[in-house]
Design an enzyme around this catalytic site. Sequence first.
Site, PDB file in Angstrom:
ATOM      1  N   GLY A 297       0.794  -1.230   0.000  1.00  0.00           N
ATOM      2  CA  GLY A 297       0.000   0.000   0.000  1.00  0.00           C
ATOM      3  C   GLY A 297       0.821   1.270   0.000  1.00  0.00           C
ATOM      4  O   GLY A 297       1.981   1.294  -0.436  1.00  0.00           O
ATOM      5  N   THR A 298       0.193   2.320   0.508  1.00  0.00           N
ATOM      6  CA  THR A 298       0.841   3.629   0.544  1.00  0.00           C
ATOM      7  C   THR A 298       2.127   3.548   1.357  1.00  0.00           C
ATOM      8  O   THR A 298       3.190   4.035   0.949  1.00  0.00           O
ATOM      9  CB  THR A 298      -0.102   4.664   1.214  1.00  0.00           C
ATOM     10  N   CYS A 299       2.020   2.932   2.535  1.00  0.00           N
ATOM     11  CA  CYS A 299       3.120   2.957   3.499  1.00  0.00           C
ATOM     12  C   CYS A 299       4.427   2.450   2.899  1.00  0.00           C
ATOM     13  O   CYS A 299       5.442   3.147   2.927  1.00  0.00           O
ATOM     14  CB  CYS A 299       2.716   2.121   4.709  1.00  0.00           C
TER      15      CYS A 299
ATOM     16  N   TYR B 287       3.169  17.224   8.553  1.00  0.00           N
ATOM     17  CA  TYR B 287       4.412  16.452   8.685  1.00  0.00           C
ATOM     18  C   TYR B 287       4.963  15.980   7.346  1.00  0.00           C
ATOM     19  O   TYR B 287       6.182  15.960   7.147  1.00  0.00           O
ATOM     20  CB  TYR B 287       4.241  15.292   9.681  1.00  0.00           C
TER      21      TYR B 287
ATOM     22  N   GLU C  94       2.092  27.907   4.574  1.00  0.00           N
ATOM     23  CA  GLU C  94       1.103  27.274   5.460  1.00  0.00           C
ATOM     24  C   GLU C  94      -0.040  28.259   5.719  1.00  0.00           C
ATOM     25  O   GLU C  94       0.197  29.406   6.084  1.00  0.00           O
ATOM     26  CB  GLU C  94       1.790  26.853   6.770  1.00  0.00           C
TER      27      GLU C  94
ATOM     28  N   ASP D 191      -6.753   3.991   7.108  1.00  0.00           N
ATOM     29  CA  ASP D 191      -6.993   5.391   6.765  1.00  0.00           C
ATOM     30  C   ASP D 191      -8.415   5.674   6.302  1.00  0.00           C
ATOM     31  O   ASP D 191      -8.910   6.789   6.451  1.00  0.00           O
ATOM     32  CB  ASP D 191      -6.019   5.834   5.655  1.00  0.00           C
TER      33      ASP D 191
ATOM     34  N   HIS E 267      22.921   4.309  30.565  1.00  0.00           N
ATOM     35  CA  HIS E 267      23.722   5.507  30.335  1.00  0.00           C
ATOM     36  C   HIS E 267      24.860   5.181  29.364  1.00  0.00           C
ATOM     37  O   HIS E 267      25.449   4.109  29.462  1.00  0.00           O
ATOM     38  CB  HIS E 267      24.312   5.984  31.667  1.00  0.00           C
TER      39      HIS E 267
HETATM   40  C1  LIG Z   1       4.618  10.556   2.260  1.00  0.00           C
HETATM   41  C2  LIG Z   1       3.943   9.801   3.357  1.00  0.00           C
HETATM   42  C3  LIG Z   1       4.626   9.500   4.504  1.00  0.00           C
HETATM   43  C4  LIG Z   1       4.020   8.795   5.527  1.00  0.00           C
HETATM   44  N1  LIG Z   1       4.732   8.519   6.647  1.00  0.00           N
HETATM   45  C5  LIG Z   1       4.162   7.811   7.648  1.00  0.00           C
HETATM   46  C6  LIG Z   1       4.900   7.467   8.803  1.00  0.00           C
HETATM   47  O1  LIG Z   1       6.077   7.820   8.938  1.00  0.00           O
HETATM   48  N2  LIG Z   1       4.280   6.743   9.758  1.00  0.00           N
HETATM   49  C7  LIG Z   1       2.978   6.338   9.650  1.00  0.00           C
HETATM   50  O2  LIG Z   1       2.463   5.678  10.554  1.00  0.00           O
HETATM   51  N3  LIG Z   1       2.248   6.666   8.559  1.00  0.00           N
HETATM   52  C8  LIG Z   1       2.813   7.385   7.564  1.00  0.00           C
HETATM   53  N4  LIG Z   1       2.076   7.666   6.442  1.00  0.00           N
HETATM   54  C9  LIG Z   1       0.668   7.243   6.399  1.00  0.00           C
HETATM   55  C10 LIG Z   1       0.564   5.744   6.078  1.00  0.00           C
HETATM   56  O3  LIG Z   1       1.165   5.496   4.830  1.00  0.00           O
HETATM   57  C11 LIG Z   1      -0.878   5.331   6.078  1.00  0.00           C
HETATM   58  O4  LIG Z   1      -1.459   5.651   7.321  1.00  0.00           O
HETATM   59  C12 LIG Z   1      -1.030   3.823   5.859  1.00  0.00           C
HETATM   60  O5  LIG Z   1      -0.458   3.427   4.652  1.00  0.00           O
HETATM   61  C13 LIG Z   1      -2.510   3.448   5.886  1.00  0.00           C
HETATM   62  O6  LIG Z   1      -2.653   2.093   5.656  1.00  0.00           O
HETATM   63  P1  LIG Z   1      -3.980   1.509   5.000  1.00  0.00           P
HETATM   64  O7  LIG Z   1      -3.792   0.043   4.995  1.00  0.00           O
HETATM   65  O8  LIG Z   1      -5.162   2.080   5.674  1.00  0.00           O
HETATM   66  O9  LIG Z   1      -4.018   2.088   3.516  1.00  0.00           O
HETATM   67  P2  LIG Z   1      -2.966   2.182   2.328  1.00  0.00           P
HETATM   68  O10 LIG Z   1      -1.591   1.954   2.785  1.00  0.00           O
HETATM   69  O11 LIG Z   1      -3.268   3.448   1.625  1.00  0.00           O
HETATM   70  O12 LIG Z   1      -3.341   0.944   1.404  1.00  0.00           O
HETATM   71  C14 LIG Z   1      -4.566   0.864   0.739  1.00  0.00           C
HETATM   72  C15 LIG Z   1      -4.399  -0.049  -0.453  1.00  0.00           C
HETATM   73  O13 LIG Z   1      -5.670  -0.327  -0.990  1.00  0.00           O
HETATM   74  C16 LIG Z   1      -5.555  -0.425  -2.393  1.00  0.00           C
HETATM   75  N5  LIG Z   1      -6.902  -0.239  -2.960  1.00  0.00           N
HETATM   76  C17 LIG Z   1      -7.700   0.853  -2.837  1.00  0.00           C
HETATM   77  N6  LIG Z   1      -8.870   0.631  -3.432  1.00  0.00           N
HETATM   78  C18 LIG Z   1      -8.828  -0.631  -3.942  1.00  0.00           C
HETATM   79  C19 LIG Z   1      -9.746  -1.432  -4.665  1.00  0.00           C
HETATM   80  N7  LIG Z   1     -10.972  -1.000  -4.973  1.00  0.00           N
HETATM   81  N8  LIG Z   1      -9.349  -2.669  -5.044  1.00  0.00           N
HETATM   82  C20 LIG Z   1      -8.116  -3.138  -4.739  1.00  0.00           C
HETATM   83  N9  LIG Z   1      -7.203  -2.419  -4.046  1.00  0.00           N
HETATM   84  C21 LIG Z   1      -7.563  -1.179  -3.647  1.00  0.00           C
HETATM   85  C22 LIG Z   1      -4.582   0.685  -2.741  1.00  0.00           C
HETATM   86  O14 LIG Z   1      -3.974   0.456  -3.998  1.00  0.00           O
HETATM   87  C23 LIG Z   1      -3.589   0.576  -1.589  1.00  0.00           C
HETATM   88  O15 LIG Z   1      -2.501  -0.248  -1.906  1.00  0.00           O
HETATM   89  C24 LIG Z   1       2.671   8.361   5.386  1.00  0.00           C
HETATM   90  C25 LIG Z   1       1.964   8.648   4.218  1.00  0.00           C
HETATM   91  C26 LIG Z   1       2.587   9.352   3.211  1.00  0.00           C
HETATM   92  C27 LIG Z   1       1.826   9.634   1.956  1.00  0.00           C
END
Ligand SMILES: Cc1cc2nc3c(=O)[nH]c(=O)nc-3n(C[C@H](O)[C@H](O)[C@H](O)COP(=O)(O)OP(=O)(O)OC[C@H]3O[C@@H](n4cnc5c(N)ncnc54)[C@H](O)[C@@H]3O)c2cc1C
Length: 465
Positions: A41-43, A186, A206, A312, A444
């Site tokens: 995913g995003t992470c 952030y 901002e 998310d 320490h």
């Molecule tokens: C630049 C950036 C930095 C970040 N840094 C941090 C950090 O340091 N620490 C932290 O805790 N969080 C961080 N985050 C946030 C973190 O990435 C998200 O909170 C996390 O990925 C959420 O997980 P999730 O499983 O809810 O969704 P996601 O990781 O968004 O995964 C959702 C998945 O669902 C898939 N999907 C969506 N719809 C469909 C569909 N209809 N059919 C099939 N697949 C589908 C998408 O392709 C995606 O792969 C960051 C985010 C960004 C953008």
Amino acid sequence: MTDLRCKLLVIGAGPGGYVCAIRAGQLGVDTIIVERASLGGTCLNIGCIPSKALIHAADEFSKVAAAASASAHLGISAPGASIDLKATIDWKDAIVHRLTTGVGALLKKAGVRVVKGNAEFLDGKTVELEFEGNRQRIVAETIVIATGAEPVELPFLPFGGPVMSSTTALSRQTVPQQLVVVGGGYIGLEIGTVFRKLGASVTIVEAASRILPQYDAELTKPLLQRLKTLGIDVKAECRAQGLQSDGKGLVITLKDGDEQVLPADAVLVTVGRRPVTQGFGLEGLKLTMSGPFVEIDAMCRTSMRGVFAIGDVTGEPMLAHRAMAQGEMVAEIVAGKKRIWDKVAIPAICFTDPELVTVGQSPDEAKNAGIETKIGTFPFRGNGRAMTLERDDGFVRIVARADNHLVLGIQALGQGVAELASAFGLALEMGARLEDIAATIHAHPSLGEAVQEAALSGLGHAIHF
Ligand SMILES: Cc1cc2nc3c(=O)[nH]c(=O)nc-3n(C[C@H](O)[C@H](O)[C@H](O)COP(=O)(O)OP(=O)(O)OC[C@H]3O[C@@H](n4cnc5c(N)ncnc54)[C@H](O)[C@@H]3O)c2cc1C
């Protein structure tokens, strides 16, 4: 058309979805996970991991660059420093590849079937998807929506050309000369700092009165000071209007209403993330929503029987570790275990320079909840380890109840404090009191000693300050 059947169908393989599927598989639940992009995913692909990789690379580069400059110190000097950002991005991509391949292997080990494609809801038990020309229907007893979130686009600054989302910025192969970051949350601060350390001139615009407006000023003020030291210009109470007609600058409105053009060959828009709830038939289920998010109860159940939602797509805090914890819990519920969301606190880390960690309540939040508090703080300038790391800016702050000293929140600002987040979270989950932290021997020399000293300070007798 082929039909697949399973007990549990997880839509989305981000940290929420893949953890849910792995745990369900471990518990013997017949599970399918569908992902339309990449496992992780995003992470793993475009968020947490890529950004932290580039933060590390930028830190390393800035150290070498400093050693190459006239201000070289610690007795270290190095010949001219340069960066090949394409090679850096290749290194980052290799880490992403290693992790996402690992997720695939873990899913396989847990007996989870992975299906590629964009799942579209037909009803609360059925989705349809197409992959490489093959249409498939999946029928499941239980469905978990884990579709995550995506960057918010500003209508007057659409992504493309010089206007980047975090996704594009984290794969950029050249350092811009003049970068303007719209949004001082952030993500904007982390990526903006990366490009500054790689040599770009960086301005952060901002709309609120300060960066990271959700944190208290005691935490954000030293961070703002450090951004200034790094040469990052922060323009608060200013609003982006759009690109200049020649595309070479960003027009902003200043606090007093005047307009200004900020020269820019790249603009990074990080004004927030919105849940992915549209375009795959979710609307048809008519789930109860909470604003733009899918509403859930303490077991991550949606308003439709047999449909859960995690991560998310369910709201703030939009953080990977919250999504993972929800995923693990839902898998256990589907497997028949008794589970409920009973977490005391969810830590949050900004990997800014310096890093910022918050767990639980801030002094203001406790006060607004009507709780009388004792606050203990300890500055890193009283900590030997911080001095040896040349970063004695920042502090640890502990918020505790005045009556029984129960720790309500811990916050820290400083380089390296991200790694203290687990100890903070543990203290809150275990119901620690100031006396517990104060009486625990902290090794320490370590930054952690500042946590013990902050607890002692809350009790009125810090030793080293
Ligand atoms: C630049 C950036 C930095 C970040 N840094 C941090 C950090 O340091 N620490 C932290 O805790 N969080 C961080 N985050 C946030 C973190 O990435 C998200 O909170 C996390 O990925 C959420 O997980 P999730 O499983 O809810 O969704 P996601 O990781 O968004 O995964 C959702 C998945 O669902 C898939 N999907 C969506 N719809 C469909 C569909 N209809 N059919 C099939 N697949 C589908 C998408 O392709 C995606 O792969 C960051 C985010 C960004 C953008």
